[in-house]
Design a protein around this motif. Structure first.
Motif, PDB file in Angstrom:
ATOM      1  N   PHE A 185     -39.829  30.021  11.639  1.00  0.00           N
ATOM      2  CA  PHE A 185     -39.040  31.688  10.937  1.00  0.00           C
ATOM      3  C   PHE A 185     -38.544  30.776   9.767  1.00  0.00           C
ATOM      4  O   PHE A 185     -38.349  32.209   9.124  1.00  0.00           O
ATOM      5  CB  PHE A 185     -38.620  32.233  12.474  1.00  0.00           C
ATOM      6  N   GLU A 186     -37.802  30.419   9.628  1.00  0.00           N
ATOM      7  CA  GLU A 186     -37.024  30.062   8.656  1.00  0.00           C
ATOM      8  C   GLU A 186     -37.547  30.410   7.108  1.00  0.00           C
ATOM      9  O   GLU A 186     -36.757  29.646   6.049  1.00  0.00           O
ATOM     10  CB  GLU A 186     -35.412  29.898   8.419  1.00  0.00           C
ATOM     11  N   VAL A 187     -38.933  29.520   6.825  1.00  0.00           N
ATOM     12  CA  VAL A 187     -39.231  28.840   6.405  1.00  0.00           C
ATOM     13  C   VAL A 187     -40.073  29.315   5.432  1.00  0.00           C
ATOM     14  O   VAL A 187     -41.041  30.136   6.581  1.00  0.00           O
ATOM     15  CB  VAL A 187     -40.129  27.286   7.088  1.00  0.00           C
ATOM     16  N   GLU A 188     -40.335  30.272   4.465  1.00  0.00           N
ATOM     17  CA  GLU A 188     -41.440  30.704   3.422  1.00  0.00           C
ATOM     18  C   GLU A 188     -42.330  30.312   3.679  1.00  0.00           C
ATOM     19  O   GLU A 188     -43.690  30.619   3.805  1.00  0.00           O
ATOM     20  CB  GLU A 188     -40.846  30.592   2.228  1.00  0.00           C
ATOM     21  N   ASP A 189     -42.282  28.730   3.484  1.00  0.00           N
ATOM     22  CA  ASP A 189     -44.267  28.362   4.001  1.00  0.00           C
ATOM     23  C   ASP A 189     -44.809  27.821   5.093  1.00  0.00           C
ATOM     24  O   ASP A 189     -44.425  27.384   5.609  1.00  0.00           O
ATOM     25  CB  ASP A 189     -44.225  27.019   3.194  1.00  0.00           C
ATOM     26  N   ARG A 190     -45.934  29.180   5.573  1.00  0.00           N
ATOM     27  CA  ARG A 190     -46.181  29.018   6.567  1.00  0.00           C
ATOM     28  C   ARG A 190     -47.299  28.543   6.615  1.00  0.00           C
ATOM     29  O   ARG A 190     -48.198  29.073   7.970  1.00  0.00           O
ATOM     30  CB  ARG A 190     -46.468  30.679   7.142  1.00  0.00           C
ATOM     31  N   LEU A 191     -48.375  27.824   5.323  1.00  0.00           N
ATOM     32  CA  LEU A 191     -49.656  27.776   5.913  1.00  0.00           C
ATOM     33  C   LEU A 191     -49.389  26.287   6.350  1.00  0.00           C
ATOM     34  O   LEU A 191     -50.344  25.485   7.326  1.00  0.00           O
ATOM     35  CB  LEU A 191     -50.403  27.815   4.508  1.00  0.00           C
ATOM     36  N   SER A 192     -48.348  25.581   5.726  1.00  0.00           N
ATOM     37  CA  SER A 192     -48.421  23.992   5.829  1.00  0.00           C
ATOM     38  C   SER A 192     -47.256  23.610   7.495  1.00  0.00           C
ATOM     39  O   SER A 192     -46.407  24.648   8.071  1.00  0.00           O
ATOM     40  CB  SER A 192     -47.092  23.443   4.423  1.00  0.00           C
ATOM     41  N   PRO A 193     -47.755  22.684   8.383  1.00  0.00           N
ATOM     42  CA  PRO A 193     -47.338  22.069   9.284  1.00  0.00           C
ATOM     43  C   PRO A 193     -46.099  22.818   9.549  1.00  0.00           C
ATOM     44  O   PRO A 193     -45.037  22.374   8.526  1.00  0.00           O
ATOM     45  CB  PRO A 193     -47.856  21.184   9.831  1.00  0.00           C
ATOM     46  N   TYR A 194     -44.865  22.771  10.959  1.00  0.00           N
ATOM     47  CA  TYR A 194     -43.073  22.361  10.279  1.00  0.00           C
ATOM     48  C   TYR A 194     -43.586  21.726  11.406  1.00  0.00           C
ATOM     49  O   TYR A 194     -43.493  21.764  12.547  1.00  0.00           O
ATOM     50  CB  TYR A 194     -43.000  23.383  10.475  1.00  0.00           C
ATOM     51  N   HIS A 195     -42.508  20.466  10.827  1.00  0.00           N
ATOM     52  CA  HIS A 195     -41.969  19.066  11.857  1.00  0.00           C
ATOM     53  C   HIS A 195     -40.264  19.530  11.449  1.00  0.00           C
ATOM     54  O   HIS A 195     -39.755  19.662  10.814  1.00  0.00           O
ATOM     55  CB  HIS A 195     -43.149  17.828  11.267  1.00  0.00           C
ATOM     56  N   GLN A 196     -39.670  18.974  12.936  1.00  0.00           N
ATOM     57  CA  GLN A 196     -38.225  18.277  12.869  1.00  0.00           C
ATOM     58  C   GLN A 196     -37.774  17.211  14.621  1.00  0.00           C
ATOM     59  O   GLN A 196     -38.610  17.544  14.946  1.00  0.00           O
ATOM     60  CB  GLN A 196     -37.406  19.423  13.282  1.00  0.00           C
ATOM     61  N   TYR A 197     -37.587  17.175  13.484  1.00  0.00           N
ATOM     62  CA  TYR A 197     -36.427  16.205  14.915  1.00  0.00           C
ATOM     63  C   TYR A 197     -34.926  16.735  15.351  1.00  0.00           C
ATOM     64  O   TYR A 197     -34.646  17.565  14.349  1.00  0.00           O
ATOM     65  CB  TYR A 197     -36.381  14.097  14.605  1.00  0.00           C
ATOM     66  N   THR A 198     -34.840  16.821  16.631  1.00  0.00           N
ATOM     67  CA  THR A 198     -33.764  17.892  17.244  1.00  0.00           C
ATOM     68  C   THR A 198     -32.784  16.303  17.943  1.00  0.00           C
ATOM     69  O   THR A 198     -33.186  16.118  19.071  1.00  0.00           O
ATOM     70  CB  THR A 198     -34.131  19.069  17.648  1.00  0.00           C
ATOM     71  N   ASP A 199     -31.634  16.880  17.662  1.00  0.00           N
ATOM     72  CA  ASP A 199     -30.809  15.730  18.506  1.00  0.00           C
ATOM     73  C   ASP A 199     -30.103  16.388  19.584  1.00  0.00           C
ATOM     74  O   ASP A 199     -29.439  17.438  19.057  1.00  0.00           O
ATOM     75  CB  ASP A 199     -29.997  15.226  18.015  1.00  0.00           C
ATOM     76  N   GLY A 258     -31.458  14.090  24.453  1.00  0.00           N
ATOM     77  CA  GLY A 258     -32.314  12.936  23.723  1.00  0.00           C
ATOM     78  C   GLY A 258     -32.683  13.699  22.228  1.00  0.00           C
ATOM     79  O   GLY A 258     -32.228  14.624  22.389  1.00  0.00           O
ATOM     80  N   THR A 259     -33.261  12.608  21.766  1.00  0.00           N
ATOM     81  CA  THR A 259     -34.317  13.517  20.616  1.00  0.00           C
ATOM     82  C   THR A 259     -35.351  13.225  20.364  1.00  0.00           C
ATOM     83  O   THR A 259     -36.604  12.661  21.022  1.00  0.00           O
ATOM     84  CB  THR A 259     -33.843  11.782  19.285  1.00  0.00           C
ATOM     85  N   TYR A 260     -35.516  14.872  20.212  1.00  0.00           N
ATOM     86  CA  TYR A 260     -37.444  14.806  20.176  1.00  0.00           C
ATOM     87  C   TYR A 260     -37.454  15.246  18.545  1.00  0.00           C
ATOM     88  O   TYR A 260     -36.839  15.672  18.200  1.00  0.00           O
ATOM     89  CB  TYR A 260     -37.094  15.926  21.181  1.00  0.00           C
ATOM     90  N   TRP A 261     -39.238  14.796  19.157  1.00  0.00           N
ATOM     91  CA  TRP A 261     -39.857  15.142  17.260  1.00  0.00           C
ATOM     92  C   TRP A 261     -40.292  16.778  18.380  1.00  0.00           C
ATOM     93  O   TRP A 261     -40.935  16.048  18.972  1.00  0.00           O
ATOM     94  CB  TRP A 261     -40.883  14.463  17.188  1.00  0.00           C
TER      95      TRP A 261
END
Length: 487
Positions: free
Chosen positions: A368-382, A386-389
């Motif tokens: 929700f914090e990203v201005e570009d809402r057309l492109s896919p949003y990807h993120q790793y989170t520790d 464990g770590t998840y994509w």
């Protein structure tokens, strides 16, 4: 049906003292024996026999065997509830009611069961108790009950990796019946499916607000709302057809309602994204390390949410990939979730995730914090587990914006497009210091000088309509049908 109208002795209660006591009394009388006679034969006082027959004393097996021999009956005959008289059934029901929590809460003196107490009087008491019990159940039918039922259902889905083979087969048979050869299910094919099942379609402007569709089995009609912008016209129809195919009765409780909803949505999803062609498509994408929710969405012409949800039903069973799924509104409240990859969702004391606030550092909220809402949003989170994509996308509905997220553990991120993202954040939730407690300096500065006014969600205080488990206003539905049924 109330106890006054019909009294059943449940199989699980065959061994209770009330049933055994009445059975002993019935056998004693049929042998022409008095209470004194039976007492003398078993070495007990007549008063003790009365206590036994009134179900106020638990007997040991040896005592039951001795009584059975005296009465010339088998041991099993004492435990068999069948054959009890109507009067005995009523008296047993009345005794159980008076031993229950509702009667105790009324602080009333017990009603003595005497011959002078008529059957009609007992039936009246039982009917009044049934009505009190119904009101208590209705008042207890809160969102809390729904969350408990949903937690149990999610556990069942996890055990089977969210894969329902019987529903996949049902979908394949329906698609074969209309000669659908794979790929996207067109609007025309959806209509053919309705015709195959014996329904005509009727789009109306006055569909009751508590319904998505109405199926009129009497006249072979399905009523749907005139298409609204931004909605998939196939979705409501396929769910109605799925409910018809599954022959679902009216739900008895929240657990029933949720299970039926899951099965209906699953079958509808399996029709829109057929298993055989979807698995072929996904396996090719996995081999190329290009798995993507967007590609699945576009290939089968469905919504992003439908594609993400369908991915969870196929990923583990056919691709060997454990996943998690979240639907989160713009304020961070989780409304729908599934996982079999050991990710830890926020939970309440009962283990429920619905209504809980997702960590602000998770992909489901960062999108929700990203201005570009057309492109896919990807993120790793520790995370603590464990770590998840994760990949997330913002969707819009009549109730506002929400994010749909699909994720997996770090080891399986290699199969997905977007695995090369540089976004990586850390979440220590449920530790309050992660994102739920403000910075100490800010708290010291603002704490005593701010009084925000909370927005109270109306559904928090809303109750289901009387006599309703699913919230459907049946008066409105029946009036609608009478307006539209063919004359």
């Amino acid at each position: 049906m109330t106890r006054g109208a019909h009294v059943d002795v449940d199989d699980e209660e065959m061994l209770d003292t009330l049933t055994i006591g009445r059975r002993i009394r019935q056998l004693r009388r049929s042998r022409g024996m008095t209470v004194d006679d039976l007492g003398a034969a078993i070495g007990r006082a007549a008063s003790q026999v009365s206590v036994i027959e009134n179900g106020k004393r638990e007997l040991k097996v040896a005592e039951l065997q001795r009584i059975a021999r005296v009465l010339g009956a088998s041991f099993d005959a004492l435990l068999e509830p069948a054959g009890l008289s109507r009067r005995d059934e009523l008296e047993i029901a009345l005794e159980r009611v008076q031993r229950g929590p509702i009667f105790a809460s009324l602080q009333l003196p017990p009603v003595a069961v005497r011959k002078s107490l008529s059957d009609e009087a007992i039936e009246t008491i039982l009917r009044l108790h049934d009505e009190l019990e119904r009101l208590h159940r209705q008042r207890a039918s809160t969102p809390e009950e729904a969350r408990i039922a949903n937690t149990e259902l999610r556990g069942q889905q996890r055990k089977r990796n969210n894969s329902y083979e019987e529903l996949e087969r049902a979908a394949a048979e329906l698609l074969a019946a209309i000669n659908h050869r794979g790929g996207p299910l067109s609007q025309r094919a959806t209509s053919q499916l309705a015709d195959h099942l014996g329904f005509t379609l009727h789009y109306v402007n006055d569909l009751p607000i508590t319904t998505r569709s109405i199926t009129d089995h009497r006249n072979g009609r399905i009523y749907l709302a005139v298409r609204q912008p931004g909605t998939d016209p196939r979705s409501a129809l396929l769910q109605a057809l799925a409910a018809h195919v599954l022959r679902q009765p009216a739900p008895k409780d929240y657990g029933d309602l949720l299970r039926q909803r899951v099965e209906t949505n699953y079958l509808a999803g399996a029709l829109m994204i057929p298993e055989a062609s979807a698995v072929e498509f996904l396996k090719a994408a996995k081999d190329a390390r290009e798995l993507s929710v967007e590609d699945l969405r576009d290939h089968f012409a469905v919504t992003y949410e439908t594609a993400a949800h369908r991915f969870t039903t196929l990923a583990t069973a056919h691709l060997g990939i454990p996943v998690h799924f979240l639907k989160v509104n713009s304020s961070g409240v989780l409304s729908k979730a599934y996982e079999n990859d050991a990710v830890q969702f926020p939970v309440d004391a009962l283990g429920s995730v619905e209504g809980q606030t997702v960590c602000r550092w998770w992909s489901a909220r960062q999108v929700f914090e990203v201005e570009d809402r057309l492109s896919p949003y990807h993120q790793y989170t520790d995370k603590p587990a464990g770590t998840y994509w994760c990949t997330s996308s913002i969707q819009s509905s009549a109730n506002g914006e929400f994010s749909v997220s699909l994720g997996t553990s770090f080891a399986h991120a290699k199969w997905f497009r977007g695995r090369d993202t540089k976004r990586r954040l850390t979440s220590t939730c449920p530790d309050p210091a992660c994102c739920r407690e403000p910075d100490p300096d800010r708290s010291a500065y603002w704490g005593d000088h701010v009084m925000p006014s909370a927005r109270l969600t109306t559904s928090l205080l809303a109750a289901m309509p009387d006599g309703s488990t699913d919230g459907v206003d049946k008066v409105d539905v029946y009036e609608f049908l009478e307006r539209h049924a063919p004359r």
